[in-house]
Design an enzyme around this catalytic site. Structure first.
Site, PDB file in Angstrom:
ATOM      1  N   ASP A 556      23.228  67.380 -30.505  1.00 21.56           N
ATOM      2  CA  ASP A 556      24.384  66.717 -29.900  1.00 21.56           C
ATOM      3  C   ASP A 556      25.099  65.778 -30.865  1.00 21.56           C
ATOM      4  O   ASP A 556      26.268  65.485 -30.693  1.00 21.56           O
ATOM      5  CB  ASP A 556      23.937  65.918 -28.669  1.00 21.56           C
ATOM      6  N   HIS A 598      20.907  64.790 -25.163  1.00 20.85           N
ATOM      7  CA  HIS A 598      19.692  65.306 -25.801  1.00 20.85           C
ATOM      8  C   HIS A 598      19.353  66.697 -25.292  1.00 20.85           C
ATOM      9  O   HIS A 598      18.236  67.161 -25.436  1.00 20.85           O
ATOM     10  CB  HIS A 598      18.511  64.357 -25.555  1.00 20.85           C
TER      11      HIS A 598
END
Ligand SMILES: Cc1ncc(C[n+]2csc(CCOP(=O)(O)OP(=O)(O)O)c2C)c(N)n1
Ligand SMILES: [Mg+2]
Length: 809
Positions: A556, A598
């Site tokens: 990410d 995440h």
């Protein structure tokens, strides 16, 4: 000494100089500066008269760059921006003719060695990667890393170039690599405009270099503007070195040595650069040279005029403080040259620039004229035997084109062929043959070298299958990786790894656990939280012959490094037409775990933005290890996305963990089946494999294929081979709808021709369009689950045979 035997810029500091030597050096400098100015003036005219598309020039920065060039030595590096032509001329890294060749977009590396006409003008680069994949001896050359247009975007690369000197000096194991460094004595010179210091990436780099204490010398060309926006709206206190004062090193601290000097004061500039660079080179202290009172005589670029936004008093001040005018006056006042001699020198310089421009233009236009002549003649020959009257107009229009380009030539030929598509004449065949050969050449000119494509390409790394002893240990995935990294560090001293938490604890999932203790903190290294400069650090090292693995802690966060990865690293080979390379391996981990930042799998963003890098999506850590082994033997950049939830799953340890390789672009059939082809990768692949069991029980046999790398994608076309058998296709991934799965579909349906074998609509099963919420329930309702997969496959079977597979709901 006659002028022609002088080095590009003489150096005042190197030996005892007579007054005459001293004088000649100054005269030579002035000549280079003056020629550079003339190139700017003429370059602008060439754009305004339509011979070139766009112009941005280094007028107003000449004198500072002459001084900088004096401090620049063989082995040194530049990472700069579009104002640096004088520096490039003064160091001999570029010439006037090359300057014009690039302005005209000459697509020939002999003419524009920086970019083969691919980059806008004043975007510089030297060529340090040979066509066979070997490196030039960088310690013997002056080196310029390839410019990019995004202002400030080159700063992270600058950090890496400087950091390489630190490693070469401090890591004695690297001593033998003399073609890249001599004891780390090389300085990385950066240049940036005052306005671009407002970019976060500048400040990120600035801080990182202060921490790392690397030989990085940043020059800021401060003209108090960034296009039309004045310093008052750009910079705190309207003064960047004032604002950065806290970075000044003090007794017992790290930090910078900060210098401030006016851009029209030749003597002060020469002194400042000599002192600053000596300190930087010998002690590895980063330096900032804030060059103020810079002017921009022609305004920002050919896109507009600065009279629109600069007040009259500023314009008048700029005229008076023009650095060349100031240098000229100083030379006269110091009896270095008379006004009359200067006039003469200037006249000669003007002619020289004009000649260089003409030569550059003629070289390109002669090539084009030849091609035009061939094309027009072939069209005319066809016209003589054709019933299509319009053909002769196509030829005459082509002949009448003012300043024609290849576009007009090829377009005319294609038009002629369209007009005659019903005629089968030998003259037409001549034209199609000519077109085919020209298209091939133009593809080389304009579309080649997205990757280095040398004999050292990772695609050519020999395949070494993983081998297993009968008593192979069953380890956690992270331990498999750890063993692979350990072997890699053992066999190749050029390999380094760094990133957030990579050093002391061996990364957040412990792939590097224990390796810093074993190989030292110069090789396995913690960094600050600074994704762009982690990548830049790696890029600079990779350009200087090291083998870095730069870690982005979670997939990410790749967005925080997108600037360097996309603008700089991925475009490097293309924008230099293979003249430079940076075989950086980016390591990261992604797909499902917990939390909005995440659990991301934003594959489409990578696929769109990282053309020029290999994109590896291993299903487990053994495959990941094999990919690292492959990539470390190749010379192209790549990103490897490990599956976040795979580190604690058990895998068998190959006996050749340090040697086995995984072929890039080689898909693997994980399960043979007859009914539906299911393509998946990374974390979802495992769920597909689990789903296969229940589907078998339902009487459905799926064929599962893991492409393993998304770029390149399934080079042997195993996906379409499977479709030939099953005639049904389901793509499962964790990206948003129309994301990575759309890319896979395009490859299978269009590139591989899979549409011809389908007997039902191809399907994709993806995550929801929003980001994945935290928690297991959030995951279940957002990402493809085993239930979703079973039902998606079943629905396809139901559609083709509802009697045998009645609807579930
Ligand atoms: C990331 C990025 N944002 C915006 C631009 C558009 N742009 C090109 S040059 C420029 C001004 C740069 O000013 P400065 O850094 O002071 O350099 P100067 O041109 O004045 O030497 C801008 C905004 C760009 N090229 N890249
Ligand atoms: Mg500026």
């Amino acid at each position: 000494m006659p002028e022609s035997t002088l080095p590009a810029t003489g150096n005042f500091t190197e030996h005892e100089l007579s007054f005459n030597d001293f004088r000649q050096i100054i005269i030579n400098d002035y000549r280079i500066g003056f020629e550079s100015r003339q190139a700017s003036l003429l370059g602008r005219r060439e754009v305004l008269t339509g011979k070139a598309k766009f112009g941005i020039f280094g007028d107003g920065k000449e004198v500072a760059q002459l001084a900088m060039a004096k401090a620049f030595k063989k082995g040194d590096w530049r990472a700069g921006y579009y104002r640096d032509q004088t520096f490039m001329f003064a160091t001999g890294m570029s010439t006037l003719k090359e300057f014009f060749a690039q302005l005209y977009a000459h697509p020939d590396i002999e003419k524009d060695p920086a970019s083969a006409g691919r980059q806008m003008n004043c975007h510089y680069a030297t060529r340090f990667a040979n066509p066979d994949g070997s490196w030039v001896n960088q310690a013997e050359t002056m080196n310029c890393s390839a410019d990019i247009s995004t202002t400030g975007g080159h700063m992270p690369r600058l950090l890496g170039l400087a950091y390489a000197s630190k490693l070469y000096r401090q890591n004695k194991e690297l001593e033998s690599l003399k073609q890249f460094s001599v004891n780390g004595n090389e300085v990385a010179f950066g240049t940036i405009g005052n306005g671009s210091t407002s970019e976060g990436i500048f400040l990120e780099t600035f801080n990182a270099a202060g921490v790392l204490q690397v030989p990085m010398a940043i020059s800021i060309w401060d003209d108090a503007y960034a296009i039309s926006v004045p310093a008052s709206l750009q910079t705190t206190k309207e003064d960047i070195s004032e604002a950065l004062k806290g970075f000044q090193r003090e007794e017992g601290t790290n930090g910078y040595e900060i210098f401030k000097v006016r851009g029209w004061d030749y003597v002060a500039l020469c002194e400042t650069y000599a002192i600053a660079i000596e300190l930087c080179r010998t002690q590895h202290v980063p330096v900032l040279i804030h060059v103020t009172e810079i002017t921009q005589p022609q305004g920002h670029s050919t896109s507009g005029s600065h009279e629109r936004y600069k007040p009259a008093d500023r314009l008048a001040w700029e005229l008076e403080h023009d650095c060349l005018l100031q240098m000229r006056n100083w030379m006269i006042n110091s009896a270095i040259m008379t006004e009359q001699d200067l006039d003469e020198l200037e006249e000669t310089a003007k002619k020289h620039v004009r000649n260089s421009q003409r030569e550059a233009w003629n070289e390109l236009s002669t090539e084009i004229k030849t091609e035009l002549e061939e094309a027009a003649a072939l069209i005319e020959q066809l016209a003589q035997h054709s019933s299509v009257d319009e053909l002769s107009t196509v030829a005459s229009t082509l002949r009448a084109t003012v300043d024609p380009g290849r576009r007009e030539i090829i377009s005319s030929v294609r038009k002629a062929l369209r007009l005659t598509n019903k005629e089968d004449k030998p003259e037409r065949k001549n034209l199609t043959d000519w077109l085919a050969s020209e298209l091939k050449e133009n593809a080389e000119r304009f579309n080649s070298k997205l990757f280095s494509d040398t004999p050292q390409s990772p695609l050519l790394v020999p395949v070494v299958p993983a081998q297993y002893n009968s008593d192979a240990k069953l380890l956690d995935g992270r331990e498999i990786l750890n063993a692979a990294f350990d072997a890699a560090f053992e066999r190749d001293e050029r390999i380094v790894a760094f990133g957030e938490d990579v050093g002391a604890i061996g990364d957040v999932n412990q792939g590097f656990a224990g390796l810093q203790a074993k190989y030292g903190d110069l090789r396995i290294t913690d960094t600050g939280i600074r994704e762009n400069t982690i990548i830049g650090q790696g890029m600079g090292l990779a350009m200087r012959g090291l083998k870095p693995i730069a870690e982005i802690q979670y997939l990410d966060y790749w967005i925080w490094a997108i600037t360097v990865l996309s603008d700089d690293l991925a475009s490097l080979s293309y924008r230099t037409r293979g003249g430079q390379k940076a075989p950086l391996i980016v390591r990261t981990r992604g797909h499902r775990l917990e939390g909005i930042w995440h659990s991301g799998s934003p594959m489409a963003s990578l696929l769109a933005n990282l053309r020029g890098m290999h994109i590896c999506v291993p299903r487990n850590m053994t495959q990941a290890a094999g990919m690292y082994n492959t990539l470390l033997l190749g010379d192209e950049p790549a990103i490897v996305i490990e599956s976040l939830n795979g580190y604690r799953l058990k895998e068998k340890l190959p006996s050749n963990i340090g040697e086995f390789t995984v072929q890039l672009g080689k898909a693997e059939v994980m399960l043979q089946g007859n009914d539906v082809t299911v393509i998946s990768y990374g974390s979802t692949l495992r769920i597909v494999q689990e789903a296969a069991g229940e589907l078998t029980a339902m009487g459905i046999s799926i064929e599962i294929i893991d492409p393993q790398t998304l770029y390149p994608f399934d080079l042997d076309k195993d996906c379409v081979h499977s479709l030939q058998k099953t005639n049904k296709l389901l793509v499962v991934d964790e990206d948003v709808p129309g994301g990575g799965s759309a890319y896979i579909l395009q490859n299978i349906l269009e590139v591989q021709g899979g549409y011809a074998y389908l007997d039902s609509a191809p399907k994709t099963l993806c995550a929801k369009a929003h980001r994945p919420p935290y928690g297991s329930d959030g995951d279940y309702f957002t990402k493809p689950s085993i239930d979703d997969i079973i039902e998606a496959v079943y629905a396809m079977m139901h559609e083709s045979n509802p009697a045998k597979f009645p609807a579930i709901y």
